[in-house]
Motif scaffolding. Structure first.
Motif, mmCIF file in Angstrom:
data_model
loop_
_atom_site.group_PDB
_atom_site.id
_atom_site.type_symbol
_atom_site.label_atom_id
_atom_site.label_comp_id
_atom_site.label_asym_id
_atom_site.label_seq_id
_atom_site.Cartn_x
_atom_site.Cartn_y
_atom_site.Cartn_z
ATOM 1 N N SER A 1 -0.920 -0.036 -1.608
ATOM 2 C CA SER A 1 -0.599 -1.054 -0.600
ATOM 3 C C SER A 1 -0.258 -0.435 0.755
ATOM 4 O O SER A 1 -0.051 -1.169 1.736
ATOM 5 N N HIS A 2 -0.205 0.891 0.808
ATOM 6 C CA HIS A 2 0.185 1.569 2.050
ATOM 7 C C HIS A 2 -1.009 1.763 2.973
ATOM 8 O O HIS A 2 -2.017 2.368 2.581
ATOM 9 N N LEU A 3 -0.900 1.264 4.186
ATOM 10 C CA LEU A 3 -1.918 1.493 5.209
ATOM 11 C C LEU A 3 -1.719 2.896 5.773
ATOM 12 O O LEU A 3 -0.729 3.181 6.438
ATOM 13 N N ALA A 4 -2.662 3.807 5.488
ATOM 14 C CA ALA A 4 -2.522 5.199 5.900
ATOM 15 C C ALA A 4 -3.138 5.470 7.262
ATOM 16 O O ALA A 4 -2.637 6.293 8.040
ATOM 17 N N ASN B 1 -13.510 0.009 13.404
ATOM 18 C CA ASN B 1 -12.314 -0.677 12.886
ATOM 19 C C ASN B 1 -11.965 -0.207 11.474
ATOM 20 O O ASN B 1 -11.704 -1.011 10.576
ATOM 21 N N LEU B 2 -11.955 1.101 11.284
ATOM 22 C CA LEU B 2 -11.706 1.692 9.972
ATOM 23 C C LEU B 2 -10.219 1.650 9.623
ATOM 24 O O LEU B 2 -9.377 2.137 10.368
ATOM 25 N N ASN B 3 -9.910 1.064 8.470
ATOM 26 C CA ASN B 3 -8.567 1.086 7.894
ATOM 27 C C ASN B 3 -8.661 1.735 6.522
ATOM 28 O O ASN B 3 -9.592 1.444 5.752
ATOM 29 N N VAL B 4 -7.717 2.604 6.215
ATOM 30 C CA VAL B 4 -7.687 3.253 4.906
ATOM 31 C C VAL B 4 -6.330 2.997 4.262
ATOM 32 O O VAL B 4 -5.286 3.264 4.867
#
Length: 265
Positions: free
Chosen positions: A24-27, A17-20
């Motif tokens: 503030s921008h979800l890449a 469940n990796l979020n980068v």
């Protein structure tokens, strides 16, 4: 998303469940995949889909970007690499990296390898370290009589293999490669690809490439990433991850089939 994670039991690297985020921008969102030991895994997909961003999470290179923020989990041999007790510098010794553009030091061929090895505490005979590293990078025969010449005098393909040798010298367990052949001619590219086949006998390799033919030639597993438009820019995500022959011959997702067949919109 389709993934083969459940059939990989000996995962060296794992994301869950990796979020980068950059500011503030979800890449990159919700990437879960396992990297098996002593295999080559290729990341493919269009520009801006998060391939390199995910790659750089594996050795915390994103730490060098002040606005970067990671959510979810990234583990190396079962340990969370973003734990506060993990030293990123020591981690990068175990998980080396070769960049898109060859970046040899302005030093001799010998010192390009020896300097980094000494800096990282390698104490064995340095002549042996240099020779073994160059042999593993398939460069020894081409440079053994000119080790004191500048690494900058080598051709582009030789410089890239020198950078591979430099990464090998510090005795990593994993080698990350971010489009290592994008600036090389076809002959140099073939030599690097041949080197990859030899290296995977001893190392786990993850390679980002825009060249689908290269991915199909060198990798055992392939992850296809895509991107969707969102407020503030593109958001990358993992579409499908499986053994390379399946991705290229019988993918589960229509988007994967369109991309590998050249029909991507």
């Amino acid at each position: 998303m389709t993934t083969t994670t459940d059939v990989i039991t000996e995962a060296v690297l794992r994301t869950k469940n990796l979020n980068v985020y950059y500011g503030s921008h979800l890449a990159v969102k919700n990437v879960s995949l396992d990297i098996p030991e002593k295999q080559v895994v290729a990341f493919i997909g269009p520009s801006g889909c998060g391939k390199s961003t995910v790659l750089r999470c594996f050795n915390r290179m994103n730490d060098l970007v002040s606005s970067a923020k990671i959510e979810g989990k990234v583990t190396f041999k079962g340990r969370d690499i973003y734990d506060s007790k993990i030293d990123p510098v020591r981690l990068r010794c175990r998980i080396g990296m070769v960049f898109q553009k060859a970046n040899p030091f302005p030093k001799s061929i010998y010192d390009n390898i020896a300097w980094g090895a000494r800096l990282n505490g390698i104490t064995q005979d340095m002549d042996q370290v240099v020779e073994e590293s160059l042999k593993k990078a398939a460069l020894w025969e081409e440079v053994k009589d000119k080790l004191r010449q500048s690494g900058l005098a080598l051709s582009g393909g030789q410089q890239q293999r020198l950078c591979i040798a430099r990464a090998i010298a510090i005795k990593p367990e994993v080698i990350l490669m971010d489009e290592p052949c994008s600036a090389l001619d076809p002959i140099s590219t073939i030599k690097v690809e041949e080197t990859l086949h030899e290296l995977k006998q001893q190392y786990t390799i993850v390679i980002v490439t825009h060249n689908m033919q290269q991915a199909s030639r060198v990798s055992d597993f392939t992850a296809f990433f895509n991107a969707e438009a969102a407020k503030g820019g593109k958001v990358g995500y993992l579409v499908e991850y499986d053994k390379t022959p399946i991705i290229f011959q019988n993918p589960a997702q229509e988007a994967t089939k369109d991309y590998v067949s050249g029909r991507f919109g």
